[in-house]
Design a protein around this motif. Structure first.
Motif, PDB file in Angstrom:
ATOM      1  N   VAL B 194     -30.498  10.567 -34.383  1.00 16.02           N
ATOM      2  CA  VAL B 194     -31.036  11.514 -35.359  1.00 16.02           C
ATOM      3  C   VAL B 194     -31.131  10.857 -36.735  1.00 16.02           C
ATOM      4  N   ILE B 195     -30.060  10.178 -37.141  1.00 14.99           N
ATOM      5  CA  ILE B 195     -30.084   9.570 -38.475  1.00 14.99           C
ATOM      6  C   ILE B 195     -31.012   8.360 -38.495  1.00 14.99           C
ATOM      7  N   THR B 196     -30.926   7.495 -37.465  1.00 10.86           N
ATOM      8  CA  THR B 196     -31.840   6.350 -37.471  1.00 10.86           C
ATOM      9  C   THR B 196     -33.282   6.836 -37.385  1.00 10.86           C
ATOM     10  N   GLY B 197     -33.513   7.909 -36.614  1.00  6.88           N
ATOM     11  CA  GLY B 197     -34.868   8.450 -36.494  1.00  6.88           C
ATOM     12  C   GLY B 197     -35.405   8.918 -37.832  1.00  6.88           C
ATOM     13  N   ILE B 198     -34.559   9.577 -38.604  1.00  3.66           N
ATOM     14  CA  ILE B 198     -35.010  10.052 -39.919  1.00  3.66           C
ATOM     15  C   ILE B 198     -35.327   8.871 -40.822  1.00  3.66           C
ATOM     16  N   MET B 199     -34.478   7.838 -40.766  1.00  2.00           N
ATOM     17  CA  MET B 199     -34.743   6.654 -41.574  1.00  2.00           C
ATOM     18  C   MET B 199     -36.067   6.008 -41.148  1.00  2.00           C
ATOM     19  N   MET B 200     -36.305   5.978 -39.816  1.00  2.00           N
ATOM     20  CA  MET B 200     -37.561   5.405 -39.310  1.00  2.00           C
ATOM     21  C   MET B 200     -38.755   6.219 -39.788  1.00  2.00           C
ATOM     22  N   ASN B 201     -38.568   7.521 -39.967  1.00  2.00           N
ATOM     23  CA  ASN B 201     -39.653   8.359 -40.493  1.00  2.00           C
ATOM     24  C   ASN B 201     -40.046   7.913 -41.892  1.00  2.00           C
ATOM     25  N   TYR B 202     -39.031   7.752 -42.756  1.00  6.69           N
ATOM     26  CA  TYR B 202     -39.340   7.339 -44.124  1.00  6.69           C
ATOM     27  C   TYR B 202     -40.006   5.968 -44.128  1.00  6.69           C
ATOM     28  N   ILE B 203     -39.482   5.074 -43.277  1.00 10.94           N
ATOM     29  CA  ILE B 203     -40.060   3.726 -43.239  1.00 10.94           C
ATOM     30  C   ILE B 203     -41.507   3.792 -42.761  1.00 10.94           C
ATOM     31  N   ALA B 204     -41.767   4.631 -41.753  1.00 12.96           N
ATOM     32  CA  ALA B 204     -43.131   4.729 -41.221  1.00 12.96           C
ATOM     33  C   ALA B 204     -44.097   5.231 -42.284  1.00 12.96           C
ATOM     34  N   VAL B 205     -43.683   6.259 -43.025  1.00 13.26           N
ATOM     35  CA  VAL B 205     -44.572   6.808 -44.050  1.00 13.26           C
ATOM     36  C   VAL B 205     -44.867   5.750 -45.112  1.00 13.26           C
ATOM     37  N   LEU B 206     -43.800   5.031 -45.544  1.00 15.06           N
ATOM     38  CA  LEU B 206     -44.004   3.983 -46.548  1.00 15.06           C
ATOM     39  C   LEU B 206     -44.861   2.851 -45.993  1.00 15.06           C
TER      40      LEU B 206
END
Lengths: 424, 412
Positions: B194-206
């Motif tokens: 869940v936490i790594t997934g959220i971090m991956m979300n921010y990275i993907a958007v950037l």
């Protein structure tokens, strides 16, 4: 599930720590030598400005030869890698990793601002500011998870608190706003506690629901009211100004960085120390931890498991409310939709980094704050790396930390498991 | 006398039906939806100035205004989702094709809007079934989108029959890889997905932001965006503008039986579900949980990537991080739960939600209700789904002797 697989992995962790990371350090050192010194001649200098912008004490600038500095740092990291490969730092490893990270970033700064100057105290000061919500959030997470309730709802608690603090502070004054912000966090936490402890819902799902609700309800009121001109006065709270702590702020470099902040920073320092003492030195802390580690044993000894958990979660929400209020009335003086931007989750990463220990988690929070501050600072300089890639830095570090570079960090044993009393 | 008797038996029948129905999981979902909508209605009424003005006059007028506000909101939702009936009838009488298209557009637009929600809800259903909350679906949608754009515009000579599926599959592949990474981390190091997934979300958007304003930027346009994909890579549209209804909707619908078949009729699906219900048991039974973890999150990511490719190939044709914002991944979590973790249920929930979302713009224009009411209601519905005991208290229902609804049983 995580706990059972853990013992099987201890062997591989030891291997990982000894070999792979030693090799990683050496690679880092080589990268520094090859990449960073490529376009530097022998006389380029980097000036580090150590005088804080708003401080009265003048400190001499530190002028370094860029190339030599980078090579010295690379050699230190390389030696650490070799030591790790042959002997190993063992229990001190996390500390060494942090130092190596700092050295590497320092080398990176020296390289990227070579030929000009950078204000180091400004950078560190921003680090402290940026780490305030992360550290306070991590404290909230520790309190809740030590009692055995997984709390990913910190993000939602912070966002709601930021909203109510801003609105109430606009209507009354900052102190009432802060109080209401804290209470908002507690109220949301009460819902989380009810769902997780009383109704035994899945903690992660409950947290997700609260985060979604917080985004929805704050954005709803924001669009309906505070964005329209008629109600613009509802979102003009002002913010707490930084003030110096006498004596402490006179310490060179560290003084203005740590002791020229606003009330939130000082509350954060107190919170970290008090929580560390309360969790590890008091009867209350012992009970809290026992409920999180082995609720059945705690129950047998007469500790009311569910009541302890509910109280811990609500207290955790009050702390998260403090951290959330920082976003609106502690830094920019207004509320924006989704202004927490995932900080609640980074706070949880800081908590895991610090192995559920307040002091260590605060160190983790500073690390993430530093990553944020450096990505902000270097975006201004004309660095070879685009600003959008730099902005990924805190998130990438979070993944690296969680991905067990520091070894598999284990949370309280009963984390996320609802407790059912049998005597019914 | 006789009439009285039949009334009584009818009453009894209803009572028995209610008692029986209250033991099924769909009762809980339905009750939660009713309560969620009630909460939304109360919120709308409480934040309407006219209601307060009405109550100031008299209590009765306040009640009247409240109901009128709700009526207006509901009407605007209906018109926004399906189109105005009067206008459709007059358009058909008129016979002008353009007028007809404009009149029936809202309905097809709603179907088009629903499409990515259906796919991402399926993605989340699949992950939930194997015991994971794939919160990273949002990032996987973005990665699927940027991969589809890249493959879509970089060649122009391929025939449609190859280029369309190639673009779609590259989007799915990107989503799968982006989804598999947290799965791999989870399996290898225990990092919570869940936490790594959220971090991956921010990275993907950037990352998408960076690609659209840097390496993949279209130099011909002032705003940072990618070039449009080749015409050969675009999805087939059934009508002329302004109707954007495209073949992606049928792809999404086709995914429902495919996911259903995979989950309930194949060995892999069986293993995934076992791992979701009881990870330790699955491990003891000799299943390779590492493989299952990575596989389930990769498949879920592939579906999310498909949703991203679908948005590019069917609607926007180019990537611009400002307009390619979605919340598909975030919404899909609740859609999968509201759908009772069944592929068909997820589809129904997504269609329902898609029509609602499609109408929300019209609703905020005509009734002055911000579209953020939707996440609030979603969260409320999920809140009640996650606490069946609360629903039992509210509706005075006895606890079913059988298993509790699966939703609360899934171990994450």
């Amino acid at each position: 599930m995580e706990k059972e697989t853990n013992s099987n992995n201890i062997q591989s962790i030891i291997f990982l720590k000894n070999k792979r990371l030693g090799a990683l350090f050496i690679i880092l050192a080589l990268v520094m030598v090859v990449l960073f010194t490529q376009n530097l001649d022998a006389i380029t200098q980097t000036t580090l400005n150590l005088t804080h912008a708003s401080s009265s004490i003048m400190t001499n600038d530190l002028v370094l030869n860029s190339r030599q500095t980078i090579i010295v740092i690379a050699v230190i990291i390389g030696l650490a890698g070799i030591y790790q490969l042959i002997i190993g730092f063992r229990s001190k490893f996390t500390l060494v990793l942090g130092i190596v990270f700092l050295l590497f970033t320092f080398g990176f700064i020296v390289w990227s601002v070579s030929g000009s100057s950078i204000n180091i105290t400004g950078l560190l000061s921003v680090m402290v500011v940026r780490s305030i919500p992360l550290i306070i959030g991590a404290m909230a997470g520790i309190l809740s998870e030590r009692s055995g309730v997984v709390n990913i709802a910190i993000e939602g608690m912070m966002l709601s608190a930021a909203f109510t603090a801003s609105v109430v502070a606009s209507l009354t004054n900052l102190w009432v706003g802060l109080l209401v912000g804290i209470l908002t966090g507690g109220l949301i936490a009460w819902i989380h506690a009810t769902m997780c402890v009383k109704y035994k819902a899945n903690n992660v799902i409950s947290g997700t629901i609260i985060n979604l609700f917080a985004i929805g309800i704050t954005s709803y009121f924001s669009e309906k009211y505070i964005q329209s001109l008629d109600y613009a006065y509802l979102n003009n709270p002002g913010f707490f100004f930084p003030f110096e702590i006498p004596l402490f702020s006179k310490i060179p470099v560290i003084g203005p960085v740590f002791f020229n902040q606003n009330i939130f920073a000082y509350l954060m320092y107190i919170l970290v120390i008090v929580l560390n003492f309360a969790i590890f030195q008091t009867k209350w802390g012992l009970r809290l931890r026992s409920v999180g580690e082995h609720p059945k044993a705690a129950d047998t000894l007469g500790i009311k498991v569910n009541r302890t958990r509910t109280r811990a979660v609500i207290l955790s929400g009050l702390i998260a409310g403090l951290g959330g209020s920082f976003f609106s009335i502690g830094s920019i003086g207004s509320f924006n939709e989704q202004m927490t931007a995932g900080r609640g989750f980074i706070a949880l990463a800081a908590m895991i980094f610090g192995k559920w220990n307040p002091i260590n988690a605060a160190g983790g929070g500073l690390l993430f704050g530093f990553a944020e501050s450096i990505s902000l600072k270097l975006a201004i300089f004309d660095v070879a790396i685009p600003s959008k890639i730099l902005a990924m830095l805190p998130y990438v570090i979070t993944i690296i930390v969680l991905g067990g570079v520091v070894g598999r960090n284990i949370g309280p044993a009963a984390g996320g498991q609802p407790y059912e009393t049998e005597s019914k | 006398m006789k009439k009285n008797f039949s009334m009584k038996s009818a009453n009894n029948a209803i009572k028995i039906f209610f008692e029986e129905y209250s033991k099924t999981s769909s009762f809980y979902i339905l009750a939660a939806i009713v309560l969620g909508f009630l909460f939304g209605a109360v919120l709308i009424i409480l934040t309407t100035d006219a209601v307060y003005a009405g109550f100031r006059n008299s209590f009765w007028e306040g009640i009247q205004v409240s109901f009128r506000t709700m009526g207006k909101t509901l009407e605007s939702i209906f018109v926004g989702a399906f189109g105005e009936p009067k206008r459709i009838i007059s358009a058909f009488q008129n016979g002008d094709p353009q007028t007809i298209r404009i009149a029936i557009n809202p309905f097809f637009e709603s179907l088009t809007v629903s499409t990515p929600y259906i796919i991402t809800a399926l993605a989340l259903t699949l992950a939930f079934r194997s015991g994971f909350l794939n919160i990273g679906a949002e990032g996987q949608v973005f990665m699927g989108g940027i991969a589809a754009v890249w493959v879509g515009f970089s060649t122009h000579s391929l025939p449609s029959i190859i280029h369309v599926p190639l673009t779609t599959f590259s989007g799915m592949l990107a989503g799968a890889l982006w989804g598999a990474f947290p799965g791999w981390l989870k399996a290898k190091t225990g990092a919570h997905e869940v936490i790594t997934g959220i971090m991956m979300n921010y990275i993907a958007v950037l990352f998408v932001d960076y690609m659209a304003s840097g390496p993949l930027r279209d130099p011909a346009v002032f705003t940072p965006q990618t070039p449009p994909i080749s015409e050969h890579a675009q999805f087939f549209r059934f009508f002329e503008p302004p109707i954007r209804f495209h073949i992606g909707f049928f792809i999404a619908i086709a995914m429902v039986p495919i996911v259903n078949f995979f989950l309930f009729k194949t060995i892999w699906g069986f293993e995934l579900r076992q791992a979701g219900l009881n990870p330790q048991g699955a491990k003891n039974a000799g299943m390779n949980t590492t493989k299952l973890t990575i596989m389930s999150l990769a498949l879920s990511g592939a579906l999310a990537g498909l949703a991203g490719a679908n948005e590019i190939q069917g609607i926007s044709y180019f990537m611009n991080s400002l307009n390619f914002t979605s919340g598909y991944g975030r919404n899909a979590i609740s859609l999968a739960l509201i759908g009772g973790l069944q592929p068909v249920g997820a589809m129904i929930a997504a269609l329902f939600f898609g029509f609602f979302t499609s109408a929300s713009k019209f609703m905020s224009l005509r009734a002055g209700v911000p579209h953020h009411i939707i996440p609030v209601m979603q969260a409320t519905i999920m809140f009640f789904i996650a606490t069946p005991a609360l629903i039992r208290t509210i509706f005075r229902v006895k606890k079913a002797s059988s298993e509790e609804t699966l939703i609360t049983k899934v171990s994450i």
